[in-house]
Motif scaffolding. Sequence first.
Motif, short mmCIF file in Angstrom:
data_model
loop_
_atom_site.label_atom_id
_atom_site.label_comp_id
_atom_site.label_asym_id
_atom_site.label_seq_id
_atom_site.Cartn_x
_atom_site.Cartn_y
_atom_site.Cartn_z
N LEU A 1 -34.22 15.77 25.51
CA LEU A 1 -35.59 15.28 25.42
C LEU A 1 -36.01 15.15 23.96
CD1 LEU A 1 -38.35 14.51 26.55
CD2 LEU A 1 -38.85 16.95 26.82
N PHE B 1 -47.60 11.97 26.63
CA PHE B 1 -46.58 12.00 27.66
C PHE B 1 -46.93 13.09 28.67
CE2 PHE B 1 -44.00 10.20 24.18
CZ PHE B 1 -43.41 9.13 24.85
N CYS B 2 -46.64 12.82 29.91
CA CYS B 2 -46.73 13.83 30.96
C CYS B 2 -45.31 14.14 31.39
CB CYS B 2 -47.55 13.29 32.14
SG CYS B 2 -47.64 14.42 33.53
N TRP B 3 -44.80 15.30 30.98
CA TRP B 3 -43.43 15.71 31.29
C TRP B 3 -43.48 16.56 32.56
CZ3 TRP B 3 -40.61 20.27 28.56
CH2 TRP B 3 -39.31 20.39 29.07
N LYS C 1 -35.84 20.90 32.25
CA LYS C 1 -36.12 21.92 31.25
C LYS C 1 -34.81 22.40 30.63
CE LYS C 1 -39.69 24.49 31.44
NZ LYS C 1 -40.65 25.58 31.73
N TRP D 1 -45.81 20.69 34.71
CA TRP D 1 -45.87 19.63 33.72
C TRP D 1 -46.26 20.20 32.37
CZ3 TRP D 1 -50.03 17.01 31.06
CH2 TRP D 1 -51.27 17.62 31.20
N CYS E 1 -35.42 14.24 32.37
CA CYS E 1 -34.91 15.33 31.55
C CYS E 1 -35.37 16.65 32.13
CB CYS E 1 -35.38 15.21 30.10
SG CYS E 1 -34.67 16.47 29.02
N LYS F 1 -37.16 23.82 23.83
CA LYS F 1 -37.25 22.54 24.52
C LYS F 1 -35.86 21.92 24.68
CE LYS F 1 -41.66 22.57 25.06
NZ LYS F 1 -41.90 23.94 24.63
N TYR G 1 -41.76 18.50 35.72
CA TYR G 1 -40.54 19.20 36.10
C TYR G 1 -40.81 20.08 37.31
CZ TYR G 1 -42.92 22.51 32.99
OH TYR G 1 -43.85 23.30 32.38
N ASP H 1 -37.99 15.44 35.45
CA ASP H 1 -36.64 15.94 35.67
C ASP H 1 -36.12 15.32 36.98
OD1 ASP H 1 -37.73 17.35 37.76
OD2 ASP H 1 -37.31 19.33 36.94
N LEU I 1 -42.53 11.41 31.95
CA LEU I 1 -41.15 11.90 31.89
C LEU I 1 -40.94 12.83 33.07
CD1 LEU I 1 -41.20 12.94 28.12
CD2 LEU I 1 -40.74 10.68 29.06
#
Length: 408
Positions: free
Chosen positions: A346, A102-104, A277, A171, A275, A342, A106, A258, A256
């Motif tokens: 999430l 996953f690449c989160w 932080k 990220w 989502c 975290k 934000y 924000d 993913l």
Amino acid sequence: MRPFIDHDGLTLYNADARRLPGLLDAPADAIVTDPPYELGLGTAGEVKRWDSTGIAFDPEFWTAMLGMVRPGAFALVFGSPRTWHRLACAMEDAGWLIRDQFCWLYASGMPKGEWGDHAVDRALGVKDDRTGVIRDSASLERNVAYTERYEAKTREARPWRGFNPALKPAWEPILVAQRPRESMLGRNLMDHGTGALNVAACALDADMGELGRRYRLNATAGGRPDAPRGGDTFRDSDTPRPMGPRIPGRHPSNVLMDKAMARLLPADAPRFYYCPKAQDRPVRALERIVRPRTRDKAWKACCARLGLESGADAYPACLLDTAALALTVPAGERRLAHPTVKPLDLTRWLARLACPPHGLVLDPFAGSGTTLDACRREGLRCAATELDPTYLPLTADRLERPASLPLF
């Protein structure tokens, strides 16, 4: 070893993660964890020690974790953009299959490098004459904030204004690894209940009418007689494209975001899981800390009775009873907090994705208990370890909060 927490399907041991295989008998259905990033953080002594052990990059540790989950089980593991490649290599060397990541994304990260002009002045022995304001942070130390911009003091420093060795962090990777299946997917699902992600439970909101229309249009290639594939998935294949979605929403992707990042997308862009932080960081201010006078049999017996690791440097006094406190000496007060917590939402989404309903999730690095709380709220069981006893009060506080337990 007696667990520190053991109720409602949640078990937490105050122990080194390497001891987990000897503490748990039942095989788990998934791993959801946030291991040390091994960055050698220097923000405070407590942080630097736990972030410099090498455990996250140790293939032997991940080999042990491989033996604790069912064939086909998934592991979703947070990493750092700087070091996740070493985490992936360690897991792959241990026998895990790296399926994806996953690449989160934000937008709230802040660059932490020192500005070049300030660094040159400091190297020349010039002191920063700004007035700093000490402020508390969500980490284990206090930091200093300045309301005015730094101005170079020397001729040598002025050319380096605007230079910084760090990029803005925006990220984090979450590794998607899997224990190899024993057989074909269908047989593995029947034999072990693992092998596939629960994408239907994690589907993204969508206009199902519009989504169905797009599926039909794609399947028929728009009804054009000159369509290059004639409605087939591949040019030389007879496999038809699906006429409609299989799940009640858009299939979850490996990106993913924000909401701040999502606002940068066009209005008609496909939906991603949003989502931010963590907004609610668990903190206990000025907790009384004690150290054992000696680590004799009496101290070890007290720790065994209380479910505590006997070899820690310091303990929050709130964890000890009268008999244990009598064997300690004061060590001041400390603000208890976790520096890299975290988001609960999430973690709930990841636990729901990786673990079948009512299954068992492992978290070898519990921290302040986000995965335990996520599993509780999702109706899942969880077994976890956390070596640092200063995080245990934060977990206990978290699990005392009311939880809504509908599964999905």
